[in-house]
Design an enzyme around this catalytic site. Structure first.
Site, PDB file in Angstrom:
ATOM      1  CG  ASP A 145      13.378   9.906 -49.165  1.00 23.46           C
ATOM      2  OD1 ASP A 145      13.264   9.402 -49.888  1.00 23.46           O
ATOM      3  OD2 ASP A 145      12.075   9.944 -48.054  1.00 23.46           O
ATOM      4  CB  ILE A 146      17.941  14.228 -48.495  1.00 24.74           C
ATOM      5  CG1 ILE A 146      17.100  14.572 -47.350  1.00 24.74           C
ATOM      6  CG2 ILE A 146      18.801  15.631 -47.972  1.00 24.74           C
ATOM      7  CD1 ILE A 146      17.846  14.745 -45.648  1.00 24.74           C
TER       8      ILE A 146
END
Length: 373
Positions: A145-146
């Site tokens: 996600d990051i």
């Protein structure tokens, strides 16, 4: 100044309402310090109305306020709302439209939802993480996600830079799936070279030795040696120079072949030291070593305090931005907004009267300050 509009899919029906961004900020305050709901100038229904009835919005001069659109709905969602990329391209000829999705809009899994842990599983991360004793394990932070967000930000900057030359719009897409594959280092490269999938090695590196956790008298430390010269320097610093010339360990390929024997030699030495003084001495000598710290220690140690890495304002406490610009330093202007805190303010800015806003709240079209679900 660039105006960025974010449409974010969240797990609540409010996602289409004014206040959805505030709700997201309430749930993720550490990501939103210094922001207000003014960051999100428009909501999906406002874009729909504008594209359908542009005359109604002439006074708003939308074109001046929309440089970048970021959305993470499943591909095709904006098309269902009548504001797909073809529509947006006509209405906003200089728009940079960024879509973050699970798998993209085409291919066998095109349109499927994506989640960090699922992508870790499908791109080989979980299969490459863990030890023979633990079996495959999920990485403990949402790395996919990051990283996808960072790739999207870089892509947006690339598109904005290109727009300065071309003067025209750009659609770009970042997917969790491609991000997962892209950050599978060194395992993807190893597979392309040798044709073999990675084995579970726990905390140890498949290509470098020593690169692992070792116990000391007081705590565990991590040692990461990247080349033969660094290994010889480490051996000298810990008082075992003979290990650097030992035929079993002299070259990295020898150390890989004799991994367990070297681990035993180093563990015997490190076990005679305290973690902090040993790591301080090795780091001062330019050697890669660090104590294994829990988050409470990491957030309160002397270096964190000196660098101002923890920020506070009123009730809020969080981690400071890791980007340090010399002339335009980041600082905490405002605490994260509460749920729907600025809904009335934003709607007033767009010309709604107090009575109209109250009516919208009563109908459930707009979220008031109190959540109803």
């Amino acid at each position: 100044m660039w105006y960025v509009y974010i449409i974010r899919s969240i797990d609540f029906p409010e996602q289409e309402y004014v206040g959805a961004t505030a709700d997201l900020k309430r749930r993720l305050p550490e990501h939103n310090a210094g922001k207000s709901t003014h960051t999100a100038k428009f909501k999906p229904w406002q874009l729909v109305w504008y594209c359908a009835f542009p005359d109604k919005y002439k006074a708003l001069e939308f074109e001046k306020y929309l440089d970048v659109l970021i959305e993470n709905f499943k591909p095709g969602t904006l098309d269902k709302w009548g504001i797909g990329n073809d529509v947006l391209r006509r209405k906003f000829p200089k728009l940079v439209h960024c879509r973050i999705s699970g798998f993209g809009g085409d291919g066998p899994r095109g349109g499927n939802p994506g989640y960090d842990a699922i992508i870790q599983a499908m791109t080989g991360m979980i299969a490459a993480t863990g030890s023979p004793q633990s079996g495959p394990m999920r990485i403990g932070v949402p790395l996919v996600d990051i990283s996808a967000g960072l790739y999207a930000a870089i892509g947006i900057l690339m598109a904005l830079s290109e727009r300065q030359k071309s003067g025209v719009e750009q659609f770009l897409e970042t997917t969790l799936y491609e991000t997962g594959l892209a950050i599978m280092h060194p395992h993807a490269a190893n597979y392309f070279m040798h044709g073999k999938p990675p084995q579970l090695t726990g905390n140890e590196h498949p290509n470098l030795v020593p690169y692992a956790i070792f116990p000391t008298r007081t705590a565990d430390i991590f040692i990461g040696v990247g080349n033969d010269g660094t290994f010889r320097k480490l051996c000298k610093e810990i008082g075992k120079p003979e290990l650097g010339s030992d035929v079993r360990f002299a070259r990295n390929k020898d150390r890989i072949a004799n991994r367990e024997a070297l681990r035993a030699e180093l563990a015997a030495v490190f076990g005679q030291h305290d973690a902090e003084p040993l790591c301080d001495r090795l780091l001062a000598a330019g050697l890669p070593a660090g104590p294994v710290q829990a988050i409470d220690t990491a957030l309160t140690n002397a270096h964190t305090v000196h660098r101002g890495d923890v920020i506070e304002k009123d009730w809020y406490k969080g981690v400071a931005s890791p980007i340090r610009l010399e002339r335009t330093k980041a600082h905490l202007r405002n605490v994260p907004p509460k749920f729907s805190e600025h809904a009335t303010e934003v709607l007033t800015e767009f010309g709604y009267s107090g009575g109209e806003i109250e009516a919208l709240i009563a109908k459930g079209v707009v979220c008031g300050p109190e959540r109803k679900r």
